[in-house]
Design a protein around this motif. Structure first.
Motif, PDB file in Angstrom:
ATOM      1  N   PRO A  31     -17.729  20.622  37.691  1.00  0.00           N
ATOM      2  CA  PRO A  31     -17.435  19.556  36.724  1.00  0.00           C
ATOM      3  C   PRO A  31     -16.169  18.750  37.038  1.00  0.00           C
ATOM      4  N   GLU A  32     -15.629  18.907  38.221  1.00  0.00           N
ATOM      5  CA  GLU A  32     -14.420  18.180  38.621  1.00  0.00           C
ATOM      6  C   GLU A  32     -14.789  16.758  39.037  1.00  0.00           C
ATOM      7  N   ARG A  33     -14.816  15.852  38.086  1.00  0.00           N
ATOM      8  CA  ARG A  33     -15.121  14.450  38.367  1.00  0.00           C
ATOM      9  C   ARG A  33     -14.620  13.599  37.214  1.00  0.00           C
ATOM     10  N   VAL A  34     -14.585  12.309  37.416  1.00  0.00           N
ATOM     11  CA  VAL A  34     -14.164  11.387  36.364  1.00  0.00           C
ATOM     12  C   VAL A  34     -15.414  10.692  35.842  1.00  0.00           C
ATOM     13  N   LEU A  35     -15.680  10.879  34.560  1.00  0.00           N
ATOM     14  CA  LEU A  35     -16.861  10.280  33.943  1.00  0.00           C
ATOM     15  C   LEU A  35     -16.622   8.816  33.596  1.00  0.00           C
ATOM     16  N   GLU A  36     -17.709   8.055  33.578  1.00  0.00           N
ATOM     17  CA  GLU A  36     -17.655   6.672  33.132  1.00  0.00           C
ATOM     18  C   GLU A  36     -17.528   6.656  31.615  1.00  0.00           C
ATOM     19  N   VAL A  37     -17.122   5.521  31.061  1.00  0.00           N
ATOM     20  CA  VAL A  37     -16.938   5.367  29.615  1.00  0.00           C
ATOM     21  C   VAL A  37     -18.215   5.740  28.864  1.00  0.00           C
ATOM     22  N   ASP A  38     -19.363   5.254  29.321  1.00  0.00           N
ATOM     23  CA  ASP A  38     -20.634   5.516  28.636  1.00  0.00           C
ATOM     24  C   ASP A  38     -20.916   7.016  28.548  1.00  0.00           C
ATOM     25  N   TYR A  94       0.850  -1.181   0.000  1.00  0.00           N
ATOM     26  CA  TYR A  94       0.000   0.000   0.000  1.00  0.00           C
ATOM     27  C   TYR A  94       0.891   1.238   0.000  1.00  0.00           C
ATOM     28  N   PRO A  95       0.469   2.274  -0.711  1.00  0.00           N
ATOM     29  CA  PRO A  95       1.284   3.499  -0.680  1.00  0.00           C
ATOM     30  C   PRO A  95       1.260   4.102   0.720  1.00  0.00           C
ATOM     31  N   LYS A  96       2.336   4.746   1.049  1.00  0.00           N
ATOM     32  CA  LYS A  96       2.430   5.389   2.358  1.00  0.00           C
ATOM     33  C   LYS A  96       1.451   6.570   2.404  1.00  0.00           C
ATOM     34  N   SER A  97       0.717   6.671   3.480  1.00  0.00           N
ATOM     35  CA  SER A  97      -0.254   7.749   3.636  1.00  0.00           C
ATOM     36  C   SER A  97       0.465   9.045   4.000  1.00  0.00           C
ATOM     37  N   ARG A  98      -0.096  10.141   3.514  1.00  0.00           N
ATOM     38  CA  ARG A  98       0.458  11.442   3.895  1.00  0.00           C
ATOM     39  C   ARG A  98      -0.123  11.920   5.223  1.00  0.00           C
ATOM     40  N   PHE A  99      -1.084  11.165   5.743  1.00  0.00           N
ATOM     41  CA  PHE A  99      -1.727  11.526   7.005  1.00  0.00           C
ATOM     42  C   PHE A  99      -1.108  10.741   8.147  1.00  0.00           C
ATOM     43  N   GLU A 100      -0.999  11.411   9.263  1.00  0.00           N
ATOM     44  CA  GLU A 100      -0.527  10.731  10.462  1.00  0.00           C
ATOM     45  C   GLU A 100      -1.615   9.765  10.944  1.00  0.00           C
ATOM     46  N   PRO A 101      -1.236   8.622  11.481  1.00  0.00           N
ATOM     47  CA  PRO A 101      -2.255   7.693  11.984  1.00  0.00           C
ATOM     48  C   PRO A 101      -2.997   8.307  13.171  1.00  0.00           C
ATOM     49  N   THR A 102      -4.260   8.008  13.257  1.00  0.00           N
ATOM     50  CA  THR A 102      -5.075   8.493  14.359  1.00  0.00           C
ATOM     51  C   THR A 102      -4.770   7.664  15.600  1.00  0.00           C
ATOM     52  N   VAL A 103      -4.469   8.335  16.679  1.00  0.00           N
ATOM     53  CA  VAL A 103      -4.223   7.639  17.932  1.00  0.00           C
ATOM     54  C   VAL A 103      -5.557   7.558  18.667  1.00  0.00           C
ATOM     55  N   LEU A 104      -5.991   6.340  18.927  1.00  0.00           N
ATOM     56  CA  LEU A 104      -7.252   6.153  19.620  1.00  0.00           C
ATOM     57  C   LEU A 104      -7.053   6.343  21.119  1.00  0.00           C
ATOM     58  N   VAL A 105      -8.014   7.001  21.725  1.00  0.00           N
ATOM     59  CA  VAL A 105      -7.981   7.211  23.163  1.00  0.00           C
ATOM     60  C   VAL A 105      -8.599   5.989  23.819  1.00  0.00           C
ATOM     61  N   ASP A 106      -7.925   5.438  24.800  1.00  0.00           N
ATOM     62  CA  ASP A 106      -8.447   4.289  25.535  1.00  0.00           C
ATOM     63  C   ASP A 106      -9.273   4.798  26.709  1.00  0.00           C
ATOM     64  N   LEU A 107     -10.590   4.853  26.499  1.00  0.00           N
ATOM     65  CA  LEU A 107     -11.466   5.377  27.548  1.00  0.00           C
ATOM     66  C   LEU A 107     -11.594   4.429  28.731  1.00  0.00           C
ATOM     67  N   ASN A 108     -11.123   3.200  28.579  1.00  0.00           N
ATOM     68  CA  ASN A 108     -11.122   2.292  29.722  1.00  0.00           C
ATOM     69  C   ASN A 108     -10.014   2.653  30.716  1.00  0.00           C
ATOM     70  N   ALA A 109      -9.052   3.434  30.249  1.00  0.00           N
ATOM     71  CA  ALA A 109      -7.967   3.871  31.129  1.00  0.00           C
ATOM     72  C   ALA A 109      -8.447   5.066  31.954  1.00  0.00           C
ATOM     73  N   LYS A 110      -8.431   4.906  33.259  1.00  0.00           N
ATOM     74  CA  LYS A 110      -8.922   5.968  34.137  1.00  0.00           C
ATOM     75  C   LYS A 110      -8.160   7.269  33.930  1.00  0.00           C
ATOM     76  N   ALA A 111      -6.873   7.180  33.662  1.00  0.00           N
ATOM     77  CA  ALA A 111      -6.064   8.392  33.461  1.00  0.00           C
ATOM     78  C   ALA A 111      -6.574   9.193  32.261  1.00  0.00           C
ATOM     79  N   GLU A 112      -6.987   8.523  31.203  1.00  0.00           N
ATOM     80  CA  GLU A 112      -7.534   9.214  30.028  1.00  0.00           C
ATOM     81  C   GLU A 112      -8.863   9.879  30.367  1.00  0.00           C
ATOM     82  N   ARG A 113      -9.721   9.174  31.095  1.00  0.00           N
ATOM     83  CA  ARG A 113     -11.009   9.758  31.483  1.00  0.00           C
ATOM     84  C   ARG A 113     -10.799  10.933  32.432  1.00  0.00           C
TER      85      ARG A 113
END
Length: 145
Positions: free
Chosen positions: A70-77, A7-26
């Protein structure tokens, strides 16, 4: 010898998915997500009952506490719901002028997805999947998919 294909190399950077299961990300995303959600509620002129339902059926007391602090950690949903709603808001503002963009969710819609109901009624009745469908529709309209 067979030629090798790649496949040709993309000119776009790959999208980094956020892991919402990780509490630090939430933890990192929750406060700004809630602030954005409450700005969206004001822009769309939503009733508190509808805003609470869009969050997945939040109690009145919790809703007002979240609005005040709004200082709280939301659940994934909940963070996923807010993500869809903010994506819908952004897509509407790309597609339409500010006035129509903010009224769109409350206007009856003849698209077969909505069946004459408002997009808000569709999302309130269908929850997370209806939010996802609405977001995909708008992204497709703006050429994002």
């Amino acid at each position: 010898m067979h030629p090798t294909y790649a496949y040709p190399k993309s000119r776009f950077e790959p999208t980094v998915l956020v892991d919402l299961n990780a509490k630090a990300e939430r933890e990192r995303l929750s406060k700004s997500a809630l602030k954005g959600f409450f700005r969206l509620v004001a822009a769309w002129n939503l009733r508190d009952d509808d805003a609470r339902e869009l969050l997945g059926g939040l109690s009145s007391s919790a809703y007002y506490e979240w609005k005040k602090n709004p200082e709280r950690v939301l659940e994934v949903d909940r963070i996923t719901r807010i993500s869809y709603l903010l994506g819908i808001y952004k897509a509407l503002h790309i597609l339409y002028g500010d006035k129509l963009a903010d009224e769109w969710v409350s206007l009856p819609n003849t698209n077969q997805i909505f069946g004459g109901r408002t997009p808000l009624a569709h999302m309130l009745g269908g929850g997370l999947l209806a939010m996802q469908t609405t977001r995909q529709l708008l992204d497709a309209r703006r050429g994002g998919l």
